[in-house]
Design a protein around this motif. Sequence first.
Motif, PDB file in Angstrom:
ATOM      1  N   PRO A   1       0.809  -1.223   0.000  1.00  0.00           N
ATOM      2  CA  PRO A   1       0.000   0.000   0.000  1.00  0.00           C
ATOM      3  C   PRO A   1       0.839   1.268   0.000  1.00  0.00           C
ATOM      4  O   PRO A   1       0.425   2.292  -0.555  1.00  0.00           O
ATOM      5  CB  PRO A   1      -0.841  -0.123   1.277  1.00  0.00           C
TER       6      PRO A   1
ATOM      7  N   ALA B   1       0.464   4.253  -2.696  1.00  0.00           N
ATOM      8  CA  ALA B   1       0.253   5.650  -2.301  1.00  0.00           C
ATOM      9  C   ALA B   1       1.326   6.552  -2.900  1.00  0.00           C
ATOM     10  O   ALA B   1       1.033   7.681  -3.347  1.00  0.00           O
ATOM     11  CB  ALA B   1       0.263   5.761  -0.775  1.00  0.00           C
TER      12      ALA B   1
ATOM     13  N   TYR C   1      -4.983  12.382   3.957  1.00  0.00           N
ATOM     14  CA  TYR C   1      -4.433  11.369   3.058  1.00  0.00           C
ATOM     15  C   TYR C   1      -3.385  10.524   3.766  1.00  0.00           C
ATOM     16  O   TYR C   1      -3.415   9.283   3.698  1.00  0.00           O
ATOM     17  CB  TYR C   1      -3.829  12.057   1.839  1.00  0.00           C
TER      18      TYR C   1
ATOM     19  N   THR D   1      -4.978   8.180   6.192  1.00  0.00           N
ATOM     20  CA  THR D   1      -5.587   7.045   5.504  1.00  0.00           C
ATOM     21  C   THR D   1      -4.541   6.017   5.095  1.00  0.00           C
ATOM     22  O   THR D   1      -4.734   4.801   5.259  1.00  0.00           O
ATOM     23  CB  THR D   1      -6.352   7.528   4.258  1.00  0.00           C
ATOM     24  N   VAL D   2      -3.418   6.498   4.569  1.00  0.00           N
ATOM     25  CA  VAL D   2      -2.340   5.591   4.183  1.00  0.00           C
ATOM     26  C   VAL D   2      -1.816   4.838   5.400  1.00  0.00           C
ATOM     27  O   VAL D   2      -1.604   3.616   5.362  1.00  0.00           O
ATOM     28  CB  VAL D   2      -1.198   6.367   3.494  1.00  0.00           C
ATOM     29  N   THR D   3      -1.609   5.544   6.508  1.00  0.00           N
ATOM     30  CA  THR D   3      -1.101   4.916   7.732  1.00  0.00           C
ATOM     31  C   THR D   3      -2.046   3.830   8.225  1.00  0.00           C
ATOM     32  O   THR D   3      -1.619   2.719   8.567  1.00  0.00           O
ATOM     33  CB  THR D   3      -0.902   5.968   8.836  1.00  0.00           C
ATOM     34  N   LEU D   4      -3.345   4.153   8.264  1.00  0.00           N
ATOM     35  CA  LEU D   4      -4.328   3.180   8.727  1.00  0.00           C
ATOM     36  C   LEU D   4      -4.396   1.969   7.789  1.00  0.00           C
ATOM     37  O   LEU D   4      -4.564   0.827   8.238  1.00  0.00           O
ATOM     38  CB  LEU D   4      -5.698   3.833   8.845  1.00  0.00           C
ATOM     39  N   SER D   5      -4.243   2.206   6.493  1.00  0.00           N
ATOM     40  CA  SER D   5      -4.261   1.101   5.532  1.00  0.00           C
ATOM     41  C   SER D   5      -3.084   0.163   5.753  1.00  0.00           C
ATOM     42  O   SER D   5      -3.238  -1.064   5.744  1.00  0.00           O
ATOM     43  CB  SER D   5      -4.224   1.650   4.099  1.00  0.00           C
ATOM     44  N   VAL D   6      -1.905   0.745   5.964  1.00  0.00           N
ATOM     45  CA  VAL D   6      -0.712  -0.076   6.206  1.00  0.00           C
ATOM     46  C   VAL D   6      -0.868  -0.879   7.492  1.00  0.00           C
ATOM     47  O   VAL D   6      -0.556  -2.075   7.545  1.00  0.00           O
ATOM     48  CB  VAL D   6       0.547   0.813   6.265  1.00  0.00           C
TER      49      VAL D   6
ATOM     50  N   ALA E   1      -3.643  -1.788   8.944  1.00  0.00           N
ATOM     51  CA  ALA E   1      -4.684  -2.805   8.794  1.00  0.00           C
ATOM     52  C   ALA E   1      -4.162  -4.012   8.025  1.00  0.00           C
ATOM     53  O   ALA E   1      -4.366  -5.166   8.429  1.00  0.00           O
ATOM     54  CB  ALA E   1      -5.890  -2.207   8.081  1.00  0.00           C
ATOM     55  N   VAL E   2      -3.466  -3.763   6.905  1.00  0.00           N
ATOM     56  CA  VAL E   2      -2.930  -4.865   6.102  1.00  0.00           C
ATOM     57  C   VAL E   2      -1.937  -5.683   6.919  1.00  0.00           C
ATOM     58  O   VAL E   2      -1.928  -6.922   6.881  1.00  0.00           O
ATOM     59  CB  VAL E   2      -2.265  -4.310   4.822  1.00  0.00           C
ATOM     60  N   THR E   3      -1.086  -5.004   7.687  1.00  0.00           N
ATOM     61  CA  THR E   3      -0.097  -5.699   8.505  1.00  0.00           C
ATOM     62  C   THR E   3      -0.765  -6.511   9.607  1.00  0.00           C
ATOM     63  O   THR E   3      -0.395  -7.658   9.868  1.00  0.00           O
ATOM     64  CB  THR E   3       0.891  -4.689   9.120  1.00  0.00           C
TER      65      THR E   3
END
Length: 365
Positions: free
Chosen positions: A75, A79, A177, A180-185, A187-189
């Motif tokens: 992700p 980004a 933004y 959002t990127v931080t939360l996505s990383v 969550a995936v981890t």
Amino acid sequence: MREGTFTSRLHDPRTAVVIGRWLGAALIVCFVTGLYSHVLQDPPTWLRDHLPTRPAGLYQFTQGLHVGTGIAAIPLLGAKLWTVYPRLFEWPPARSVRHALERLGILLLVASMLLELFTGLLNTLQWYVWPFPFRQTHFWLAWIALGGLLLHLAVKAPEIAAHWRRVRPGLTERRAYLTTVTLSVLAVTAVTAGQSVPWLRRLDLLAPRRPDIGPQGLPVNRTAAAAGTAQTPADWRLQVVGPRPYELTMDQLTALEQHDSDLPIACVEGWSASARWTGVRIRDLVARAGAPSTARLRITSLETDGAYGVTEMESAYARDPLTLLALRVNGEVLHADHGYPARIIAPGRPGVLQTKWVHRIEVIA
């Protein structure tokens, strides 16, 4: 590119630098831990007698970190590319020789990173849809990506330095933004790291392995049926080849002094699971064959069709008291999928080298 085509204020150097810092850190960690894994599997001559066996869970930690940072980089790379992609449509595509070389370097960097992360992700699923060997290709792609990254940093150093620290109040859009990127990383981890981090196991939704599911509570990559070893030959003997070669039946093996080792199986795909293994110390078997403690070994499996049917064990592992020819796991006789009648278990070693279905141990140096 026509003026005004890309109107978002997030396509700016500050946003690119912030995400680039996170992506760069993930890629460097991923590269170093991947290089360590490669060295353990294929050590250079000058290093093979100095490979670390302690702490026993070192490879479990480094390979879990390798796969975790590799997944987190996906992700982050997406980004980063979204932030800078307007630059890819600049016209003319090359304004000078230097600019042309810079853009070719970026193309090489992006292509190698995309292919590296894509193939690495599919490797965690053991899904090989390409004709080339994964491990060697993954290794050289990593060096290409690292070279491209270092070249890109050198070319962009002045711009990176100018935007490294906040020089003006941040945009609300940028904060949203980056959040959002931080939360996505995260969550995936979180939903994949449970295959190697026990306290995240309940969140292990997307990882290909649950380390507590499988025969005897341990997962397997290659079953006995797939390896053609589901039926052990009735005349099975352990052959130990050295200055004083000998053979042992299973009854003779179990009559020898048995030892316990609490060790993890740590797989290159990122999952790991710990267990209590019981068996005979490799160093005792080697000493009985009249070989010195500095001996390197060749381990041969009953498996006849597999990349790791024959492996070599460096002397550091062979003489470590935790290294066993394991006959039992967690108090039970090995399941066929875990290597019955006997398997190798050693501290700090990749799972692919913990040979299963062993029938021959040979002193080679």
